[in-house]
Design a protein around this motif. Structure first.
Motif, short mmCIF file in Angstrom:
data_model
loop_
_atom_site.label_atom_id
_atom_site.label_comp_id
_atom_site.label_asym_id
_atom_site.label_seq_id
_atom_site.Cartn_x
_atom_site.Cartn_y
_atom_site.Cartn_z
N ALA A 127 0.85 -1.20 0.00
CA ALA A 127 0.00 0.00 0.00
C ALA A 127 0.88 1.24 0.00
CB ALA A 127 -0.92 0.00 1.20
N GLY A 128 0.33 2.34 -0.48
CA GLY A 128 1.10 3.57 -0.59
C GLY A 128 1.40 4.20 0.75
N THR A 129 2.32 5.16 0.73
CA THR A 129 2.71 5.88 1.93
C THR A 129 1.53 6.71 2.45
OG1 THR A 129 4.98 6.02 1.14
CG2 THR A 129 4.32 7.57 2.86
N GLY A 130 1.34 6.71 3.77
CA GLY A 130 0.31 7.54 4.37
C GLY A 130 -1.06 6.91 4.45
N THR A 131 -1.16 5.62 4.13
CA THR A 131 -2.47 4.98 4.16
C THR A 131 -2.78 4.31 5.49
OG1 THR A 131 -1.51 2.99 3.17
CG2 THR A 131 -2.52 4.59 1.67
N GLY A 132 -1.85 4.35 6.42
CA GLY A 132 -2.12 3.81 7.75
C GLY A 132 -1.69 2.38 7.98
N LYS A 133 -0.69 1.90 7.22
CA LYS A 133 -0.23 0.52 7.38
C LYS A 133 0.30 0.27 8.80
CE LYS A 133 2.82 0.59 4.08
NZ LYS A 133 2.65 2.00 3.64
N SER A 134 1.13 1.19 9.30
CA SER A 134 1.74 0.97 10.61
C SER A 134 0.68 0.96 11.72
CB SER A 134 2.80 2.03 10.89
OG SER A 134 2.26 3.34 10.80
N VAL A 135 -0.30 1.86 11.62
CA VAL A 135 -1.38 1.86 12.62
C VAL A 135 -2.16 0.55 12.56
CG1 VAL A 135 -3.56 2.96 13.29
CG2 VAL A 135 -1.58 4.36 12.69
N ALA A 136 -2.35 0.03 11.34
CA ALA A 136 -3.11 -1.21 11.16
C ALA A 136 -2.46 -2.39 11.86
CB ALA A 136 -3.28 -1.51 9.67
N TYR A 137 -1.13 -2.46 11.89
CA TYR A 137 -0.51 -3.59 12.58
C TYR A 137 -0.18 -3.27 14.04
CZ TYR A 137 4.15 -1.58 11.35
OH TYR A 137 5.27 -0.77 11.19
N LEU A 138 -0.05 -1.99 14.38
CA LEU A 138 0.26 -1.64 15.76
C LEU A 138 -0.93 -1.83 16.70
CD1 LEU A 138 2.47 1.57 15.36
CD2 LEU A 138 3.21 -0.69 16.15
N VAL A 139 -2.14 -1.53 16.20
CA VAL A 139 -3.32 -1.67 17.06
C VAL A 139 -3.48 -3.10 17.59
CG1 VAL A 139 -5.84 -1.58 17.12
CG2 VAL A 139 -4.56 0.32 16.14
N PRO A 140 -3.47 -4.15 16.73
CA PRO A 140 -3.57 -5.51 17.27
C PRO A 140 -2.35 -5.91 18.09
CG PRO A 140 -3.24 -5.56 14.89
CD PRO A 140 -3.55 -4.15 15.26
N ALA A 141 -1.18 -5.39 17.75
CA ALA A 141 0.02 -5.71 18.55
C ALA A 141 -0.11 -5.16 19.96
CB ALA A 141 1.26 -5.14 17.87
N ILE A 142 -0.59 -3.94 20.07
CA ILE A 142 -0.79 -3.32 21.38
C ILE A 142 -1.87 -4.06 22.16
CG2 ILE A 142 -1.60 -1.23 22.53
CD1 ILE A 142 -0.34 0.32 20.12
N ARG A 143 -2.96 -4.39 21.45
CA ARG A 143 -4.06 -5.12 22.09
C ARG A 143 -3.58 -6.47 22.60
NH1 ARG A 143 -8.65 -4.76 24.93
NH2 ARG A 143 -10.24 -6.28 24.32
N TRP A 144 -2.80 -7.16 21.79
CA TRP A 144 -2.27 -8.47 22.20
C TRP A 144 -1.39 -8.35 23.44
CZ3 TRP A 144 -2.88 -13.53 21.07
CH2 TRP A 144 -1.89 -14.41 21.54
N SER A 145 -0.51 -7.36 23.44
CA SER A 145 0.39 -7.17 24.58
C SER A 145 -0.39 -6.87 25.84
CB SER A 145 1.38 -6.04 24.29
OG SER A 145 2.24 -6.38 23.22
N ALA A 146 -1.44 -6.03 25.71
CA ALA A 146 -2.23 -5.66 26.88
C ALA A 146 -2.97 -6.87 27.46
CB ALA A 146 -3.23 -4.56 26.50
N LEU A 147 -3.49 -7.74 26.59
CA LEU A 147 -4.27 -8.88 27.05
C LEU A 147 -3.40 -10.03 27.55
CD1 LEU A 147 -7.08 -9.09 24.33
CD2 LEU A 147 -7.30 -8.30 26.70
N ASN A 148 -2.23 -10.20 26.93
CA ASN A 148 -1.42 -11.39 27.21
C ASN A 148 -0.10 -11.10 27.91
OD1 ASN A 148 -2.94 -13.63 25.55
ND2 ASN A 148 -2.85 -11.84 24.21
N ARG A 149 0.20 -9.81 28.09
CA ARG A 149 1.48 -9.43 28.71
C ARG A 149 2.64 -10.09 27.99
NH1 ARG A 149 0.42 -5.10 29.92
NH2 ARG A 149 2.47 -4.98 30.88
N GLU A 150 2.58 -10.05 26.67
CA GLU A 150 3.62 -10.66 25.85
C GLU A 150 4.19 -9.62 24.89
OE1 GLU A 150 3.90 -14.96 24.05
OE2 GLU A 150 2.69 -13.71 22.74
N ARG A 151 5.50 -9.55 24.82
CA ARG A 151 6.20 -8.54 24.03
C ARG A 151 6.07 -8.81 22.53
NH1 ARG A 151 10.52 -9.34 26.35
NH2 ARG A 151 10.42 -7.65 27.86
#
Length: 231
Positions: free
Chosen positions: A1-25
């Motif tokens: 996908a092109g620059t500025g379309t939100g790719k990093s936010v798209a993968y960071l949100v589930p990563a953050i959610r996973w860490s919060a729920l499972n306490r896993e880095r």
């Protein structure tokens, strides 16, 4: 996908959610400094505010990026004998910078030191005194390691990731700390650059001189009838 379309936010949100729920880095590996700075300076702080999630994150750099306070002060004591006038001026600037910088890394340094000078003051595992160092608590590299150990999301570059993998493979260690703290989840951004990093750290290099050395050993062992000598 092109620059500025939100790719990093798209993968960071589930990563953050996973860490919060499972306490896993989770480790996020990129190829460019620009993307690392975007993640740490913009995207992750934004998501921490937007999600209201008290997660911790850290940018992990290689050890060679950090200055050693002890080595810098030792270099200053012998500067007249070791360095030219220009390098002595650089060293004075670096020493003053160590009193104000919070990062202590080469990227935060207001000047670009000569390679010779930086080699004299860089944090080096071979001469590190670790807990015996009088500056251990203030050490920028050790502080960065502590921050990384406490983080839920680590941002690294591909070379550091594969350096960690190479160490773990050689030691048979896949659960304890190595170059990076323990982790099980990895997100690869800018993955089209992975091959070069993997080849550098996991591959084998051979030179013409090295090949000739091996052939010479084979020839001598064959002539003497002692092929066991090659073990």
């Amino acid at each position: 996908a092109g620059t500025g379309t939100g790719k990093s936010v798209a993968y960071l949100v589930p990563a953050i959610r996973w860490s919060a729920l499972n306490r896993e880095r989770t480790v996020v590996s990129t190829n460019t400094i620009n993307l690392q700075e975007q993640l740490v300076g913009k995207d992750l702080p934004f998501l921490r505010r937007a999600l209201g999630a008290p997660f911790r994150f850290a940018l992990v750099k290689g050890r060679h990026n950090y200055i050693s306070i002890r080595r810098a002060r030792l270099a200053a004591e012998t500067a007249p004998a070791l360095f030219e006038t220009a390098q002595q001026t650089e060293l004075s600037t670096i020493l003053e910078w160590t009193r104000t910088t919070k990062d202590g890394s080469l990227q935060d340094l207001p000047i670009e030191p000569s390679a010779e000078l930086w080699d004299e003051v860089v944090s080096d595992a071979d001469v590190c005194l670790r807990a015996r160092c009088p500056h251990f608590e203030q050490c920028f590299y050790q502080r960065a390691r502590r921050d990384a150990t406490a983080a839920d999301v680590l941002v690294v570059n591909h070379h550091l990731l594969f350096s960690d993998i190479a160490v773990r493979r050689s030691q048979g260690n896949y659960t304890g700390p190595a170059v990076l703290p323990p982790y099980r989840r990895v997100i690869l951004d800018e993955a089209h650059n992975l091959e070069d990093a993997a080849t550098t750290h996991l591959g084998a290099n051979i030179t013409r001189r090295g090949l000739l050395r091996i052939v010479g050993r084979l020839e001598r062992a064959y002539s003497s009838g002692d092929l066991d000598g090659l073990k």
